[in-house]
Design a protein around this motif. Structure first.
Motif, PDB file in Angstrom:
ATOM      1  N   VAL A  29      52.373  34.302  39.172  1.00 33.36           N
ATOM      2  CA  VAL A  29      51.451  33.565  38.318  1.00 33.36           C
ATOM      3  C   VAL A  29      51.841  32.096  38.366  1.00 33.36           C
ATOM      4  CG1 VAL A  29      50.586  33.242  35.974  1.00 33.36           C
ATOM      5  CG2 VAL A  29      51.103  35.542  36.807  1.00 33.36           C
ATOM      6  N   MET A  30      50.888  31.246  38.771  1.00 35.78           N
ATOM      7  CA  MET A  30      51.107  29.809  38.732  1.00 35.78           C
ATOM      8  C   MET A  30      50.514  29.309  37.429  1.00 35.78           C
ATOM      9  SD  MET A  30      49.856  26.675  41.219  1.00 35.78           S
ATOM     10  CE  MET A  30      48.131  26.871  40.781  1.00 35.78           C
ATOM     11  N   LEU A  31      51.357  28.754  36.561  1.00 38.45           N
ATOM     12  CA  LEU A  31      50.890  28.251  35.276  1.00 38.45           C
ATOM     13  C   LEU A  31      50.036  27.016  35.477  1.00 38.45           C
ATOM     14  CD1 LEU A  31      54.140  28.765  33.199  1.00 38.45           C
ATOM     15  CD2 LEU A  31      52.209  30.315  33.494  1.00 38.45           C
ATOM     16  N   ASP A  32      49.216  26.690  34.485  1.00 39.21           N
ATOM     17  CA  ASP A  32      48.269  25.579  34.599  1.00 39.21           C
ATOM     18  C   ASP A  32      48.926  24.257  34.955  1.00 39.21           C
ATOM     19  OD1 ASP A  32      45.865  26.867  34.294  1.00 39.21           O
ATOM     20  OD2 ASP A  32      45.891  26.717  32.108  1.00 39.21           O
ATOM     21  N   SER A  33      50.190  24.083  34.625  1.00 40.81           N
ATOM     22  CA  SER A  33      50.870  22.832  34.978  1.00 40.81           C
ATOM     23  C   SER A  33      50.988  22.680  36.487  1.00 40.81           C
ATOM     24  CB  SER A  33      52.262  22.797  34.353  1.00 40.81           C
ATOM     25  OG  SER A  33      53.097  23.784  34.948  1.00 40.81           O
ATOM     26  N   GLY A  34      50.947  23.794  37.217  1.00 38.12           N
ATOM     27  CA  GLY A  34      51.070  23.764  38.671  1.00 38.12           C
ATOM     28  C   GLY A  34      52.500  23.606  39.141  1.00 38.12           C
ATOM     29  N   LYS A  35      53.426  23.521  38.204  1.00 38.32           N
ATOM     30  CA  LYS A  35      54.826  23.307  38.564  1.00 38.32           C
ATOM     31  C   LYS A  35      55.719  24.477  38.194  1.00 38.32           C
ATOM     32  CE  LYS A  35      54.344  18.337  38.013  1.00 38.32           C
ATOM     33  NZ  LYS A  35      54.749  17.153  37.277  1.00 38.32           N
ATOM     34  N   GLN A  36      55.189  25.436  37.447  1.00 45.72           N
ATOM     35  CA  GLN A  36      55.987  26.584  37.049  1.00 45.72           C
ATOM     36  C   GLN A  36      55.324  27.870  37.522  1.00 45.72           C
ATOM     37  OE1 GLN A  36      56.520  26.232  32.786  1.00 45.72           O
ATOM     38  NE2 GLN A  36      58.624  25.591  33.146  1.00 45.72           N
ATOM     39  N   PHE A  37      56.161  28.827  37.920  1.00 47.20           N
ATOM     40  CA  PHE A  37      55.693  30.106  38.417  1.00 47.20           C
ATOM     41  C   PHE A  37      56.419  31.217  37.679  1.00 47.20           C
ATOM     42  CE2 PHE A  37      54.973  27.042  41.711  1.00 47.20           C
ATOM     43  CZ  PHE A  37      53.753  27.400  42.262  1.00 47.20           C
ATOM     44  N   ARG A  38      55.750  32.350  37.529  1.00 47.27           N
ATOM     45  CA  ARG A  38      56.339  33.546  36.955  1.00 47.27           C
ATOM     46  C   ARG A  38      56.140  34.681  37.944  1.00 47.27           C
ATOM     47  NH1 ARG A  38      58.600  30.399  34.076  1.00 47.27           N
ATOM     48  NH2 ARG A  38      57.956  29.859  31.989  1.00 47.27           N
ATOM     49  N   GLY A  39      57.202  35.429  38.198  1.00 45.18           N
ATOM     50  CA  GLY A  39      57.119  36.535  39.142  1.00 45.18           C
ATOM     51  C   GLY A  39      57.137  37.880  38.446  1.00 45.18           C
ATOM     52  N   ASN A  40      56.324  38.801  38.935  1.00 43.68           N
ATOM     53  CA  ASN A  40      56.289  40.177  38.446  1.00 43.68           C
ATOM     54  C   ASN A  40      56.509  41.121  39.620  1.00 43.68           C
ATOM     55  OD1 ASN A  40      55.550  39.266  35.862  1.00 43.68           O
ATOM     56  ND2 ASN A  40      53.379  39.305  36.405  1.00 43.68           N
ATOM     57  N   GLY A  41      56.975  42.316  39.316  1.00 43.99           N
ATOM     58  CA  GLY A  41      57.203  43.293  40.374  1.00 43.99           C
ATOM     59  C   GLY A  41      58.328  42.854  41.283  1.00 43.99           C
ATOM     60  N   MET A  42      58.074  42.851  42.583  1.00 44.45           N
ATOM     61  CA  MET A  42      59.141  42.501  43.529  1.00 44.45           C
ATOM     62  C   MET A  42      59.515  41.025  43.493  1.00 44.45           C
ATOM     63  SD  MET A  42      57.300  42.651  47.235  1.00 44.45           S
ATOM     64  CE  MET A  42      58.778  42.092  48.009  1.00 44.45           C
ATOM     65  N   PHE A  43      58.726  40.198  42.793  1.00 49.38           N
ATOM     66  CA  PHE A  43      59.023  38.767  42.711  1.00 49.38           C
ATOM     67  C   PHE A  43      59.805  38.391  41.455  1.00 49.38           C
ATOM     68  CE2 PHE A  43      55.197  39.259  45.281  1.00 49.38           C
ATOM     69  CZ  PHE A  43      55.664  38.714  46.464  1.00 49.38           C
ATOM     70  N   ALA A  44      60.094  39.359  40.615  1.00 53.18           N
ATOM     71  CA  ALA A  44      60.911  39.096  39.431  1.00 53.18           C
ATOM     72  C   ALA A  44      62.307  38.674  39.888  1.00 53.18           C
ATOM     73  CB  ALA A  44      60.995  40.347  38.556  1.00 53.18           C
ATOM     74  N   GLY A  45      62.824  37.617  39.327  1.00 49.37           N
ATOM     75  CA  GLY A  45      64.149  37.139  39.698  1.00 49.37           C
ATOM     76  C   GLY A  45      64.158  36.113  40.814  1.00 49.37           C
ATOM     77  N   TRP A  46      63.020  35.839  41.415  1.00 46.96           N
ATOM     78  CA  TRP A  46      62.953  34.814  42.469  1.00 46.96           C
ATOM     79  C   TRP A  46      63.035  33.440  41.830  1.00 46.96           C
ATOM     80  CZ3 TRP A  46      59.592  35.347  47.369  1.00 46.96           C
ATOM     81  CH2 TRP A  46      59.857  36.564  48.008  1.00 46.96           C
ATOM     82  N   SER A  47      63.535  32.479  42.561  1.00 44.49           N
ATOM     83  CA  SER A  47      63.614  31.103  42.068  1.00 44.49           C
ATOM     84  C   SER A  47      62.226  30.463  42.086  1.00 44.49           C
ATOM     85  CB  SER A  47      64.576  30.282  42.932  1.00 44.49           C
ATOM     86  OG  SER A  47      63.994  30.030  44.198  1.00 44.49           O
ATOM     87  N   GLN A  48      62.083  29.365  41.370  1.00 49.66           N
ATOM     88  CA  GLN A  48      60.820  28.627  41.341  1.00 49.66           C
ATOM     89  C   GLN A  48      60.431  28.156  42.741  1.00 49.66           C
ATOM     90  OE1 GLN A  48      58.701  27.816  38.496  1.00 49.66           O
ATOM     91  NE2 GLN A  48      59.886  29.599  37.843  1.00 49.66           N
ATOM     92  N   GLU A  49      61.405  27.707  43.517  1.00 47.55           N
ATOM     93  CA  GLU A  49      61.132  27.214  44.868  1.00 47.55           C
ATOM     94  C   GLU A  49      60.630  28.334  45.776  1.00 47.55           C
ATOM     95  OE1 GLU A  49      64.122  26.642  43.293  1.00 47.55           O
ATOM     96  OE2 GLU A  49      63.666  24.597  42.689  1.00 47.55           O
ATOM     97  N   GLN A  50      61.242  29.504  45.664  1.00 45.68           N
ATOM     98  CA  GLN A  50      60.834  30.634  46.497  1.00 45.68           C
ATOM     99  C   GLN A  50      59.418  31.094  46.154  1.00 45.68           C
ATOM    100  OE1 GLN A  50      64.235  33.001  45.383  1.00 45.68           O
ATOM    101  NE2 GLN A  50      64.890  33.111  47.522  1.00 45.68           N
ATOM    102  N   MET A  51      59.136  31.194  44.850  1.00 50.84           N
ATOM    103  CA  MET A  51      57.796  31.623  44.449  1.00 50.84           C
ATOM    104  C   MET A  51      56.746  30.583  44.827  1.00 50.84           C
ATOM    105  SD  MET A  51      58.213  33.649  40.845  1.00 50.84           S
ATOM    106  CE  MET A  51      59.343  32.512  40.045  1.00 50.84           C
ATOM    107  N   SER A  52      57.077  29.308  44.701  1.00 56.72           N
ATOM    108  CA  SER A  52      56.139  28.251  45.076  1.00 56.72           C
ATOM    109  C   SER A  52      55.823  28.320  46.566  1.00 56.72           C
ATOM    110  CB  SER A  52      56.723  26.883  44.732  1.00 56.72           C
ATOM    111  OG  SER A  52      55.879  25.858  45.186  1.00 56.72           O
ATOM    112  N   ALA A  53      56.848  28.478  47.390  1.00 58.04           N
ATOM    113  CA  ALA A  53      56.646  28.558  48.840  1.00 58.04           C
ATOM    114  C   ALA A  53      55.793  29.767  49.213  1.00 58.04           C
ATOM    115  CB  ALA A  53      57.985  28.603  49.563  1.00 58.04           C
ATOM    116  N   MET A  54      56.068  30.920  48.605  1.00 56.83           N
ATOM    117  CA  MET A  54      55.296  32.127  48.909  1.00 56.83           C
ATOM    118  C   MET A  54      53.852  31.962  48.444  1.00 56.83           C
ATOM    119  SD  MET A  54      54.962  35.094  50.191  1.00 56.83           S
ATOM    120  CE  MET A  54      56.636  35.435  50.655  1.00 56.83           C
ATOM    121  N   TYR A  55      53.656  31.461  47.245  1.00 52.87           N
ATOM    122  CA  TYR A  55      52.312  31.259  46.699  1.00 52.87           C
ATOM    123  C   TYR A  55      51.497  30.329  47.593  1.00 52.87           C
ATOM    124  CZ  TYR A  55      48.762  30.567  43.068  1.00 52.87           C
ATOM    125  OH  TYR A  55      47.585  30.520  42.363  1.00 52.87           O
ATOM    126  N   GLN A  56      52.085  29.196  47.950  1.00 55.15           N
ATOM    127  CA  GLN A  56      51.370  28.222  48.782  1.00 55.15           C
ATOM    128  C   GLN A  56      51.062  28.776  50.169  1.00 55.15           C
ATOM    129  OE1 GLN A  56      50.121  25.385  47.632  1.00 55.15           O
ATOM    130  NE2 GLN A  56      51.005  25.823  45.634  1.00 55.15           N
TER     131      GLN A  56
END
Length: 98
Positions: free
Chosen positions: A55-82
């Motif tokens: 989940v990319m929050l409306d700020s566009g700078k924070q991410f939340r991971g669920n399932g297999m993405f729980a525990g990932w860093s902000q940088e990792q989730m941002s790279a995967m999302y993009q």
């Protein structure tokens, strides 16, 4: 040509271990759905290792991971999302012949 280069780049980003963590190696990841929710955008992701969501929050700078993405860093989730965002195919390129 641009699509081929972009495809190779996306595949290399997904295939390489993310920041050296063997637990977080993904292969054949794909965006199953992308939807607007209250407070952000939710991307459902399927891959051979399992399912999850980012989940990319409306700020566009924070991410939340669920399932297999729980525990990932902000940088990792941002790279995967993009890397899994659908390409803008609305542009029409005209061939110039002659």
């Amino acid at each position: 040509m641009k699509r081929a280069v972009l495809s190779v780049l996306v595949l290399s980003l997904v295939a390489l271990p993310m920041l050296g963590a063997t637990k977080q190696k993904l292969t054949t990841a794909r965006c199953a759905s992308l939807e607007r929710i209250a407070g952000g955008w939710r991307m459902e992701i399927n891959c051979e290792q399992g399912k999850g969501a980012i989940v990319m929050l409306d700020s566009g700078k924070q991410f939340r991971g669920n399932g297999m993405f729980a525990g990932w860093s902000q940088e990792q989730m941002s790279a995967m999302y993009q890397s899994l965002l659908p390409a803008d195919i609305s542009r029409i390129e005209l061939l110039q012949l002659g």
